[in-house]
Motif scaffolding. Structure first.
Motif, short mmCIF file in Angstrom:
data_model
loop_
_atom_site.label_atom_id
_atom_site.label_comp_id
_atom_site.label_asym_id
_atom_site.label_seq_id
_atom_site.Cartn_x
_atom_site.Cartn_y
_atom_site.Cartn_z
N ARG A 65 -41.93 79.64 -98.20
CA ARG A 65 -42.20 80.19 -99.53
C ARG A 65 -43.24 79.30 -100.22
N LYS A 66 -44.15 79.94 -100.92
CA LYS A 66 -45.21 79.23 -101.62
C LYS A 66 -45.00 79.34 -103.14
N VAL A 67 -45.58 78.39 -103.85
CA VAL A 67 -45.54 78.40 -105.31
C VAL A 67 -46.88 78.93 -105.81
N ARG A 68 -46.82 79.98 -106.59
CA ARG A 68 -48.06 80.57 -107.11
C ARG A 68 -48.60 79.72 -108.25
N MET A 69 -49.83 79.26 -108.07
CA MET A 69 -50.46 78.43 -109.08
C MET A 69 -51.48 79.23 -109.88
N SER A 70 -51.88 78.67 -111.00
CA SER A 70 -52.88 79.33 -111.83
C SER A 70 -54.24 79.34 -111.14
N ASP A 71 -54.97 80.42 -111.32
CA ASP A 71 -56.33 80.48 -110.81
C ASP A 71 -57.26 79.81 -111.81
N SER A 72 -58.55 79.84 -111.55
CA SER A 72 -59.50 79.10 -112.39
C SER A 72 -59.52 79.63 -113.83
N TYR A 73 -59.40 80.95 -114.00
CA TYR A 73 -59.43 81.51 -115.35
C TYR A 73 -58.20 81.06 -116.13
N ASN A 127 -50.43 66.62 -104.59
CA ASN A 127 -51.82 66.65 -105.08
C ASN A 127 -52.41 68.05 -105.02
N ALA A 128 -52.04 68.81 -103.97
CA ALA A 128 -52.52 70.19 -103.88
C ALA A 128 -51.93 71.05 -104.99
N TYR A 129 -50.71 70.74 -105.36
CA TYR A 129 -50.06 71.45 -106.46
C TYR A 129 -50.75 71.13 -107.79
N LYS A 130 -51.13 69.87 -107.97
CA LYS A 130 -51.63 69.44 -109.28
C LYS A 130 -53.14 69.57 -109.45
N GLN A 131 -53.91 69.53 -108.37
CA GLN A 131 -55.36 69.52 -108.53
C GLN A 131 -55.86 70.85 -109.09
N PHE A 156 -49.91 64.02 -116.28
CA PHE A 156 -50.59 63.01 -117.09
C PHE A 156 -51.65 63.66 -117.98
N GLY A 157 -52.13 64.84 -117.54
CA GLY A 157 -53.14 65.55 -118.30
C GLY A 157 -54.21 66.13 -117.40
N GLY A 158 -54.55 67.39 -117.57
CA GLY A 158 -55.62 68.02 -116.80
C GLY A 158 -55.19 68.58 -115.45
N GLU A 159 -53.89 68.52 -115.13
CA GLU A 159 -53.43 69.06 -113.85
C GLU A 159 -53.30 70.58 -113.93
N ASN A 160 -53.23 71.20 -112.76
CA ASN A 160 -52.99 72.63 -112.71
C ASN A 160 -51.55 72.93 -113.11
N VAL A 161 -51.26 74.17 -113.43
CA VAL A 161 -49.90 74.59 -113.81
C VAL A 161 -49.53 75.82 -113.01
N GLU A 162 -48.23 76.07 -112.92
CA GLU A 162 -47.76 77.24 -112.20
C GLU A 162 -48.14 78.51 -112.96
N TYR A 163 -48.34 79.55 -112.21
CA TYR A 163 -48.72 80.85 -112.78
C TYR A 163 -47.70 81.31 -113.82
#
Length: 986
Positions: free
Chosen positions: A239-247, A358-362, A866-873
């Motif tokens: 199972r994967k965690v859906r992350m936010s896209d660039s927009y 790191n893949a989750y947060k970048q 810490f700031g500037g990381e990606n977030v979950e969809y």
């Protein structure tokens, strides 16, 4: 003359038809041959051979009977080339045995709580470690798997009774003591007998306080037999965690910063980082064995090669096993000698699991590489708001996970050799002596090459080589060597005497073991050649031992020696009344001399109610046994360093009239001279039964386990001790119940099915701490200054202790004593397993499931900001705004969050562990006994509310309850595997 011949033929033909020889084969439900089956037709009686084949003189159409103890009798008609499938009737309580400490016992004579798992159930789920394969197949055993290649699963039997070490069970492999099964191929195991209650464990003393797994390996017998087993499969992230896209990333962070243009919504990159660092994995196994024997000797030789390519790019694991087990009977069977040896060679190429975090947060707006080939880093052009190699604004501190994997160069190799030599001498008719010596050697070597300058350039996209500090290493090479050794030698007498209606067994002996004999040597130097074949410390730029960048460390562990004297008495009257008592006196070198010795007694009894006269007309229970026991077991397996003075360097002291400064060492904490065993005491009651004409069998257990004198750290006043002191001061309780059931139905000679299940319930609690200096024992760090766990009286070990989310209406002030709450424990309150399987003619199928409930997990990667990381969809689906004050998610933010209940999630899950369909081919060649082809899906489905990659979070090999156990941070996602397998026997 012709008339005479015709008449003779006419008379002889009926005789020939009666006396013709018909051949066939007898197999079990999975197609394996069954030997010694009694086959009768008229006056003809024969037995099947070791390969299941038989030949009988009977006519086509005659009735023929197949019978064998422990199997249902089949009556059918004679046909050509018969293949007869026999189905198990019920456990043979008279002959089937379970391995216990220093001996075996009949299933019907067991008075403790013991679970047995056989080879067929282990091999249904192909895995590199047998304990992974039995998940959900035995009550009272919580197994947390880890799909990282080469990793050990976490095993907890009847809860957790200690905090600071010694949490794993003891493994006994053909008499050899071991700390895991990682060096043993699953193909080699015949049975796993898991001793769970204290009355069964006390015979092993302090080594068995967390349960004992007794492994019996396969042996040779009968005519020569060759088997070949192989499988190949593909692995995928379950199972994967859906992350936010660039927009959405730009929208979230702009909102957090109170800006509409900090990040441009039209970004040139939209990177899926998880896809960039993972790919489909692969697994394969090839096993071949040769076995056989006679009345005076038997032999078993085998070899297994297991390979796994992990889903994380670059991870590789390979293990090769070679085994030899023999048994020789000499002096007219008075003396039996049993040598065995197992060689395991492991090559492992690991990669840092932090790449998953790191893949989750970048940020998705960061490219893997820029157009000029340099690695992508989070640089923003302040004028355009887009990612730009020339940007001056670095908006997060997350590394490039693809570069992280590219520049990680680590390889490890382990060679493990373990074996034993056993002797059994028959002194008298009822008296024998056993001596068994077992030892394990482990040699390890490895290297880590770190291209420091290249890593610097990968994280600084605009830098050049000239910008790299001259005083820093271009690269570093670490090489390490290690060795360890442990051995145990057991000697005991066994007296067994059968009387009119009684059976008496007495065992007495001693055991000596030495473990923790290890040495590790590590060296690190700078600037070796970049070619891998020249990675040598001698080729470093700095060859002097005192030069900068040259670090050599060498450590030798303190051996741990234990000596024990033990005895056990077993008495059985009329197969109805059962009694067992044991005692073990043991000393261990880990403690001071006055605290080394302990005595561990146990007693248990059983009543086979179904044997009583008043049960003769009972139509419900064909077997009913009530049993109960009490035992005491010590735990001397706590961390050895707890009782060893440690000296820290780097302290300066002023001496003399001039107060000159001299460097020195300091002892940072004191050692309690009274430190001794943790002691586990347990009462267990159980009921075993078979009913509904032997279709339903099962067992029920209730237990109350208390661990006293649990070792905990206390902080004494500075005038008494600088730092922590570990003392015996706590009590831990585990109370629970276990239920195991199996329903077996034979619908016809060609079809049967079975359903089995188990359920375990356990409540874990720290009930008491009697030291006034115990406080603030915290843990569960998520590496951002926040901690998540605390040891609290009245709560389960490893309980989360975090701030309560109260919403926007909170008072805005956070205080330690009022705003933190207990938010559950990662330890499940209940576990369960359900299996279903059957056979139809030559097809077999099975489904295994496993589930846990009543536990909580902490989504650490989501909380490590810490700031500037990606977030979950999902974080953008419903977040707080002035007009949406009842939102599920907080308003977008870009600072370190407090550890709170917002990150606590339900850890319960139900997973389909295994789906297998197999087909056994009809015999088409005389030399081949059996060919079976099967397809298996491992972990294809999971049902859980947890939003992370995996609800199975062991926290690594140590599985520390105050560490990362139950926290998803740098965790390896669970895999789903689809494979094709083949079983062949000759």
């Amino acid at each position: 003359m012709k008339n005479f011949i015709s008449l003779l033929v006419f008379l002889i033909l009926p005789i020939l038809s009666i006396a013709q020889s018909n051949k066939g084969k007898v197999i079990d439900i999975v197609g394996n041959p069954i030997s010694e089956v009694t086959i009768s037709s008229g006056n003809q009686i024969v037995n099947s051979a070791l390969d299941g084949t038989f030949s009988i003189n009977a006519s086509i159409g005659d009735k023929i009977t197949f019978s064998k103890l422990n199997f249902e009798t089949i009556i059918t008609k004679v046909s050509n080339d018969m293949t007869i499938q026999l189905f198990e009737n019920k456990p043979n309580l008279l002959t089937e045995v379970i391995v216990v400490g220093y001996g075996t016992k009949k299933v019907g004579s067991i008075t403790g709580s013991v679970s047995q798992i056989k080879a067929a159930d282990i091999l249904k789920t192909p895995s590199q470690n047998a304990m992974q394969a039995i998940q959900g197949k035995a009550a009272g055993i919580n197994i947390v798997t880890n799909d990282e290649p080469g990793a050990n699963p976490s095993i907890r039997i009847r809860g957790l009774g200690t905090l600071m070490g010694g949490r794993d069970p003891l493994y006994i492999i053909d008499g050899i003591e071991s700390s895991s099964l990682n060096g043993l191929s699953t193909n080699e195991i015949a049975t796993l007998d898991i001793l769970k209650d204290a009355s069964s464990l006390a015979i092993y003393g302090q080594k068995g306080s967390n349960g004992v797994v007794v492994v019996t390996t396969k042996k040779g017998k009968g005519t020569i037999k060759v088997t070949y087993d192989a499988y190949y499969g593909q692995k995928f992230i379950q199972r994967k965690v859906r992350m936010s896209d660039s927009y959405r990333y730009a929208y979230y962070n702009n909102t957090a910063l109170g800006s509409s243009s900090y990040f441009n919504f039209e970004q040139p990159n939209n990177t899926n980082w998880l896809n960039e660092i993972t790919s489909n994995g692969a697994v394969s196994s090839n096993h071949i064995s040769l076995s056989g024997g006679s009345e005076t000797a038997n032999y078993y030789f085998s070899a297994t090669n297991y390979k796994e390519k992990g889903i994380l790019n670059g991870t590789q694991f390979e293990r090769t096993n070679v085994n030899s087990r023999n048994e020789f009977k000499v002096l007219d069977n008075i003396l039996k000698i049993s040598p065995s040896i197992n060689l395991s060679i492991v090559n492992n190429t690991p990669k840092p699991l932090s790449a998953f975090t790191n893949a989750y947060k970048q940020s998705p707006i960061v490219p893997v590489r820029f157009e000029n080939g340099r690695w992508g880093v989070p640089l923003r052009n302040i004028d355009t708001g887009v990612i730009d190699i020339n940007g001056s604004d670095r908006f997060n501190n997350v590394g490039n996970p693809a570069a992280q994997l590219y520049y990680t160069n680590e390889q490890n190799k382990n060679v493990t050799l373990f074996g034993s030599i056993g002797a059994e001498l028959k002194i008298l008719e009822n008296l024998k002596f056993n001596s068994n010596f077992g030892a394990t050697f482990d040699w390890s070597r490895g290297f880590t090459f770190t291209p420091s300058r290249d890593i610097f350039l990968s994280q600084n996209a605009t830098a050049e080589i000239a910008n790299y500090p001259l005083s820093s290493p271009i690269n570093t090479l670490n090489q390490r060597r290690g060795s360890s050794f442990r051995w145990n030698w057991d000697n005991y007498f066994t007296y067994k005497k059968n009387f009119d209606k009684s059976e008496l067994t007495v065992i007495a002996g001693m055991s000596r073991a030495t473990s923790n004999v290890s040495e590790n040597l590590s060296g690190t130097r700078w600037n070796v050649p970049e070619q891998t074949n020249y990675w040598s410390l001698d080729l470093s730029t700095y060859n002097s031992e005192v030069a900068p960048g040259s670090v050599v460390s060498n450590s030798n562990a303190t051996p741990i020696v234990s000596i024990a004297y033990f005895g056990r008495l077993e008495y059985e009257f009329d197969s109805k009344y059962l009694f067992s008592a044991s005692v073990r006196r043991e000393g261990i070198s880990s403690f001071n001399e006055s605290k080394r010795w302990g005595i561990f007694p146990a007693v248990s009894g059983g009543w086979v109610i179904s044997k009583e006269n008043f049960m003769e007309n009972n139509s419900y229970f064909s077997y009913l046994k009530l049993r109960g026991g009490y035992g005491e077991v010590g735990n001397g397996n706590t961390l050895n360093s707890l009782n060893t003075p440690v000296f820290a360097s780097g302290y300066n002291y002023a001496f003399g009239a001039n107060q000159n400064i001299y460097p020195g060492n300091n002892q940072p904490y004191q050692v309690d001279p009274n430190l001794t065993w943790e002691t586990m005491k347990e009462i267990d009651f159980g009921l075993d039964f078979t009913t509904f004409k032997d279709r339903l069998s099962g067992s029920i257990d209730f237990y109350d386990r208390k661990s006293s004198d649990v070792i905990l750290p206390v902080t004494l006043p500075s005038v008494l001790s600088p730092g922590l002191v570990t003392v015996n001061t706590g009590d831990v309780s585990n109370k629970g119940a276990e239920l195991s059931l199996k329903w077996t139905v034979k619908m016809s000679n060609h079809m049967n099915y079975w359903i089995s299940g188990n359920y375990s319930y356990n409540i874990n609690k720290l009930t008491n701490v009697d030291n006034a200096y115990f406080s603030d024992y915290i843990g569960g760090s998520i590496n951002n200054g926040q901690w998540t766990k605390k040891v609290l009286v009245g709560e389960a070990l490893g309980s989360f202790y975090v701030y309560q989310v109260t919403g926007i209406n909170g008072d805005g002030n956070f205080t330690y004593s009022t705003d933190r709450v207990v938010a559950g424990s990662y330890l499940p309150k209940y576990t369960y397993g359900l299996s279903f399987g059957g056979n139809y003619r030559k097809f077999d199928f099975s489904i295994d499931t496993y589930g846990v409930g009543g536990n909580k997990l902490y989504n650490g990667k989501k909380a490590q900001r810490f700031g500037g990381e990606n977030v979950e969809y999902s974080s953008l689906q419903n977040f707080w705004t002035p007009s949406n004050q009842n939102a599920a998610n907080p308003t977008p933010f870009n600072e370190v969050p407090l550890s709170s209940t917002y990150y606590i999630e339900d850890g319960s899950y139900l997973r389909i562990n295994n789906i297998t369909v197999g087909y056994t081919f009809p015999k088409f060649y005389e030399k081949i006994n059996n060919i079976r082809l099967y397809v298996t899906a491992i972990n294809p489905f999971i049902f859980t509310k947890f939003t992370g990659y995996s609800p199975e979070l062991s926290g690594g090999d140590n599985a520390n309850p105050l560490g990362n156990a139950g926290i998803e941070l740098d965790a390896y996602p669970t895999n789903k595997t689809f494979l094709l397998g083949l079983n062949v026997s000759f």
